[in-house]
Design a protein around this motif. Structure first.
Motif, PDB file in Angstrom:
ATOM      1  N   ARG A  83       0.844  -1.188   0.000  1.00 44.30           N
ATOM      2  CA  ARG A  83       0.000   0.000   0.000  1.00 44.30           C
ATOM      3  C   ARG A  83       0.884   1.245   0.000  1.00 44.30           C
ATOM      4  O   ARG A  83       2.006   1.207   0.482  1.00 44.30           O
ATOM      5  CB  ARG A  83      -0.868  -0.036   1.254  1.00 44.30           C
ATOM      6  N   LEU A  84       0.371   2.336  -0.525  1.00 43.67           N
ATOM      7  CA  LEU A  84       1.185   3.531  -0.684  1.00 43.67           C
ATOM      8  C   LEU A  84       0.646   4.674   0.164  1.00 43.67           C
ATOM      9  O   LEU A  84      -0.553   4.908   0.192  1.00 43.67           O
ATOM     10  CB  LEU A  84       1.150   3.938  -2.162  1.00 43.67           C
ATOM     11  N   ASN A  85       1.520   5.364   0.868  1.00 50.05           N
ATOM     12  CA  ASN A  85       1.077   6.532   1.636  1.00 50.05           C
ATOM     13  C   ASN A  85       2.244   7.470   1.910  1.00 50.05           C
ATOM     14  O   ASN A  85       3.300   7.025   2.310  1.00 50.05           O
ATOM     15  CB  ASN A  85       0.476   6.089   2.969  1.00 50.05           C
ATOM     16  N   GLY A  86       2.027   8.756   1.721  1.00 51.75           N
ATOM     17  CA  GLY A  86       3.035   9.745   2.108  1.00 51.75           C
ATOM     18  C   GLY A  86       4.097   9.918   1.037  1.00 51.75           C
ATOM     19  O   GLY A  86       4.820   8.984   0.722  1.00 51.75           O
ATOM     20  N   ASP A  87       4.195  11.143   0.478  1.00 57.08           N
ATOM     21  CA  ASP A  87       5.211  11.345  -0.564  1.00 57.08           C
ATOM     22  C   ASP A  87       6.064  12.574  -0.279  1.00 57.08           C
ATOM     23  O   ASP A  87       6.692  13.126  -1.166  1.00 57.08           O
ATOM     24  CB  ASP A  87       4.551  11.444  -1.943  1.00 57.08           C
ATOM     25  N   LEU A  88       6.089  12.987   0.995  1.00 55.59           N
ATOM     26  CA  LEU A  88       6.932  14.128   1.347  1.00 55.59           C
ATOM     27  C   LEU A  88       8.395  13.773   1.135  1.00 55.59           C
ATOM     28  O   LEU A  88       8.840  12.706   1.558  1.00 55.59           O
ATOM     29  CB  LEU A  88       6.727  14.504   2.821  1.00 55.59           C
ATOM     30  N   LEU A  90       9.811  13.075  -1.644  1.00 56.37           N
ATOM     31  CA  LEU A  90      10.066  12.127  -2.733  1.00 56.37           C
ATOM     32  C   LEU A  90       9.972  12.779  -4.116  1.00 56.37           C
ATOM     33  O   LEU A  90       9.974  12.097  -5.137  1.00 56.37           O
ATOM     34  CB  LEU A  90       9.083  10.943  -2.660  1.00 56.37           C
ATOM     35  N   CYS A 133      -0.436   2.432   9.871  1.00 55.68           N
ATOM     36  CA  CYS A 133      -0.404   3.884   9.705  1.00 55.68           C
ATOM     37  C   CYS A 133      -1.331   4.513  10.736  1.00 55.68           C
ATOM     38  O   CYS A 133      -2.374   3.944  11.059  1.00 55.68           O
ATOM     39  CB  CYS A 133      -0.866   4.244   8.293  1.00 55.68           C
ATOM     40  N   THR A 182      15.341  12.903   4.122  1.00 56.83           N
ATOM     41  CA  THR A 182      15.324  12.664   2.680  1.00 56.83           C
ATOM     42  C   THR A 182      16.372  13.557   2.009  1.00 56.83           C
ATOM     43  O   THR A 182      16.860  14.511   2.633  1.00 56.83           O
ATOM     44  CB  THR A 182      13.932  13.001   2.096  1.00 56.83           C
ATOM     45  N   TYR A 187      11.287  15.772   4.417  1.00 61.15           N
ATOM     46  CA  TYR A 187      10.742  14.855   5.420  1.00 61.15           C
ATOM     47  C   TYR A 187      11.888  14.402   6.303  1.00 61.15           C
ATOM     48  O   TYR A 187      12.980  14.086   5.800  1.00 61.15           O
ATOM     49  CB  TYR A 187      10.055  13.656   4.754  1.00 61.15           C
ATOM     50  N   HIS A 216       7.950   3.961  -2.944  1.00 60.36           N
ATOM     51  CA  HIS A 216       8.105   3.342  -1.629  1.00 60.36           C
ATOM     52  C   HIS A 216       9.445   3.685  -0.990  1.00 60.36           C
ATOM     53  O   HIS A 216       9.776   3.156   0.067  1.00 60.36           O
ATOM     54  CB  HIS A 216       7.894   1.832  -1.701  1.00 60.36           C
ATOM     55  N   ARG A 221      14.985   2.740   2.536  1.00 54.80           N
ATOM     56  CA  ARG A 221      14.048   3.338   3.482  1.00 54.80           C
ATOM     57  C   ARG A 221      14.258   2.710   4.851  1.00 54.80           C
ATOM     58  O   ARG A 221      14.886   1.659   4.962  1.00 54.80           O
ATOM     59  CB  ARG A 221      12.613   3.092   3.043  1.00 54.80           C
ATOM     60  N   GLY A 229       3.659   3.956  10.948  1.00 51.68           N
ATOM     61  CA  GLY A 229       4.289   4.192   9.646  1.00 51.68           C
ATOM     62  C   GLY A 229       5.034   5.508   9.489  1.00 51.68           C
ATOM     63  O   GLY A 229       6.015   5.568   8.752  1.00 51.68           O
ATOM     64  N   VAL A 230       4.592   6.545  10.181  1.00 43.16           N
ATOM     65  CA  VAL A 230       5.236   7.861  10.041  1.00 43.16           C
ATOM     66  C   VAL A 230       6.748   7.814  10.240  1.00 43.16           C
ATOM     67  O   VAL A 230       7.476   8.625   9.666  1.00 43.16           O
ATOM     68  CB  VAL A 230       4.690   8.913  11.032  1.00 43.16           C
ATOM     69  N   SER A 232       8.786   5.345   9.433  1.00 41.50           N
ATOM     70  CA  SER A 232       9.516   4.557   8.422  1.00 41.50           C
ATOM     71  C   SER A 232       9.857   5.418   7.221  1.00 41.50           C
ATOM     72  O   SER A 232       9.261   5.282   6.144  1.00 41.50           O
ATOM     73  CB  SER A 232       8.683   3.338   8.009  1.00 41.50           C
ATOM     74  N   LYS A 234      10.995   7.123   3.987  1.00 41.53           N
ATOM     75  CA  LYS A 234      11.354   6.619   2.657  1.00 41.53           C
ATOM     76  C   LYS A 234      12.434   7.523   2.043  1.00 41.53           C
ATOM     77  O   LYS A 234      12.450   8.714   2.280  1.00 41.53           O
ATOM     78  CB  LYS A 234      10.110   6.594   1.762  1.00 41.53           C
TER      79      LYS A 234
HETATM   80  N1  LIG Z   1       9.934  10.350   2.657  1.00 39.81           N
HETATM   81  C1  LIG Z   1       8.763  10.000   3.224  1.00 39.81           C
HETATM   82  N2  LIG Z   1       8.688   8.881   3.956  1.00 39.81           N
HETATM   83  C2  LIG Z   1       7.515   8.514   4.525  1.00 39.81           C
HETATM   84  C3  LIG Z   1       6.343   9.319   4.392  1.00 39.81           C
HETATM   85  C4  LIG Z   1       6.468  10.510   3.626  1.00 39.81           C
HETATM   86  O1  LIG Z   1       5.511  11.295   3.459  1.00 39.81           O
HETATM   87  N3  LIG Z   1       7.681  10.813   3.048  1.00 39.81           N
HETATM   88  N4  LIG Z   1       5.159   8.933   4.980  1.00 39.81           N
HETATM   89  C5  LIG Z   1       5.229   7.954   6.068  1.00 39.81           C
HETATM   90  C6  LIG Z   1       3.942   7.341   6.361  1.00 39.81           C
HETATM   91  S1  LIG Z   1       2.800   8.318   7.136  1.00 39.81           S
HETATM   92  C7  LIG Z   1       3.658   6.024   6.087  1.00 39.81           C
HETATM   93  S2  LIG Z   1       2.229   5.290   6.614  1.00 39.81           S
HETATM   94  C8  LIG Z   1       4.614   5.186   5.330  1.00 39.81           C
HETATM   95  C9  LIG Z   1       3.932   4.543   4.147  1.00 39.81           C
HETATM   96  O2  LIG Z   1       4.832   3.711   3.478  1.00 39.81           O
HETATM   97  P1  LIG Z   1       4.391   3.041   2.109  1.00 39.81           P
HETATM   98  O3  LIG Z   1       4.004   4.136   1.160  1.00 39.81           O
HETATM   99  O4  LIG Z   1       5.531   2.229   1.639  1.00 39.81           O
HETATM  100  O5  LIG Z   1       3.172   2.188   2.439  1.00 39.81           O
HETATM  101  O6  LIG Z   1       5.723   5.931   4.878  1.00 39.81           O
HETATM  102  C10 LIG Z   1       6.250   6.849   5.806  1.00 39.81           C
HETATM  103  N5  LIG Z   1       7.473   7.379   5.248  1.00 39.81           N
END
Ligand SMILES: Nc1nc2c(c(=O)[nH]1)N[C@H]1C(S)=C(S)[C@@H](COP(=O)(O)O)O[C@H]1N2
Ligand SMILES: [Mo]
Length: 261
Positions: A83-88, A90, A133, A182, A187, A216, A221, A229-230, A232, A234
């Motif tokens: 599942r995908l969430n959060g792209d700050l 990236l 999350c 990042t 982020y 991802h 990551r 999740g916040v 973790s 990426k």
């Molecule tokens: N660089 C970066 N990492 C991030 C985020 C983000 O916005 N930017 N969002 C976080 C949040 S809130 C979650 S839930 C997970 C989601 O990881 P996924 O997209 O691989 O599921 O990444 C985390 N890492």
């Protein structure tokens, strides 16, 4: 198992009830209370009475946390997409030819730079577990990477003395905080060292059987299943260690800094 204090179900219920009571009393105090609250000095952008409750929660989760307790293994269907969430942070893509992880060694010891190929050649840890999350969803992932503990031992990182980390015999030599960010610094997260040294905390380069995709967090990551999740982050570019708690994107916006599950 560890010798950390364990709470019984009753104690947990009691603590939970106390938290609700605090909320209930606050509600009863009503509008006057809110006005008073809004005039309290802020601590990291959060009125201090809230900061206090967050602090209590943090202590509760810390006490509950056991370093040997593993997030449970789950089975993940083959060929599933994470599942995908959060792209700050990236927006900027990464440069496969020039990307290196940069780790500040602290105490003016300079930078440790590690390439992706080198990271992939370090002892591999892989497992499948649930990832949660704060928005309320959970996903199952199979992940692979190098455990952060093995990583810092290999390069003698995370200690004030510059010696190999020895969490059991020399915990006081470890910096208490770890920060990650990042490439564009949009982020950033910070975590407590104890959680970073949990055996399932990974510098992760593979999710669900394939190298990390850009969304991802390619090429590397954090994957830390004992936290929401916040944490973790990426697309890690830089890591450093600190005695004071480094900035954290979502904590600055009012979320619980510890973010423990
Ligand atoms: N660089 C970066 N990492 C991030 C985020 C983000 O916005 N930017 N969002 C976080 C949040 S809130 C979650 S839930 C997970 C989601 O990881 P996924 O997209 O691989 O599921 O990444 C985390 N890492
Ligand atoms: Mo999230």
């Amino acid at each position: 198992m560890g010798n950390n204090k364990k709470y019984s179900q009753d104690e947990i219920k009691l603590k939970t009830r106390r938290a609700f009571l605090t909320a209930g009393v606050s509600a009863l105090l009503g509008v006057g209370f809110w006005e008073w609250l809004n005039h309290q000095e802020n601590d990291q952008g959060i009125p201090w009475p809230f900061r206090k409750v967050l602090g209590l929660n943090e202590k509760f989760w810390r006490d509950l946390y056991q370093k040997d307790a593993l997030a449970p293994q789950v089975s993940v269907p083959p060929l599933k997409q994470p599942r995908l969430n959060g792209d700050l942070g990236l927006d900027e893509d990464w440069e496969p030819d020039s990307w290196v992880l940069q780790v500040d060694r602290g105490s003016l010891r300079g930078l440790q730079q590690v390439s992706l190929n080198t990271l992939r050649s370090l002892p591999r840890t892989q497992y499948s577990t649930e990832f949660k999350c704060i928005e309320g969803w959970a996903d199952k992932n199979s992940v692979a990477g190098v455990s952060f503990l093995e990583f810092i031992k290999k390069y003698k990182l995370g200690t004030r003395s510059g010696a190999v980390a020895d969490p059991v015999n020399r915990p006081q030599d470890l910096y208490p905080y770890v920060a990650l960010e990042t490439p564009d610094r949009r982020y950033y997260v910070s975590l407590d060292m104890q959680s970073m040294l949990h055996p399932q905390t990974l510098l992760c380069y593979e999710m669900d059987g394939v190298p990390l995709t850009s969304q991802h967090g390619a090429p590397l990551r954090l994957y830390i299943p004992i936290k929401y999740g916040v944490k973790s982050l990426k697309r890690i570019q830089r890591i450093w260690f600190s005695d004071a708690r480094p900035p954290d994107y979502w904590a600055e916006r009012g979320y619980d800094w510890y973010a423990g599950l």
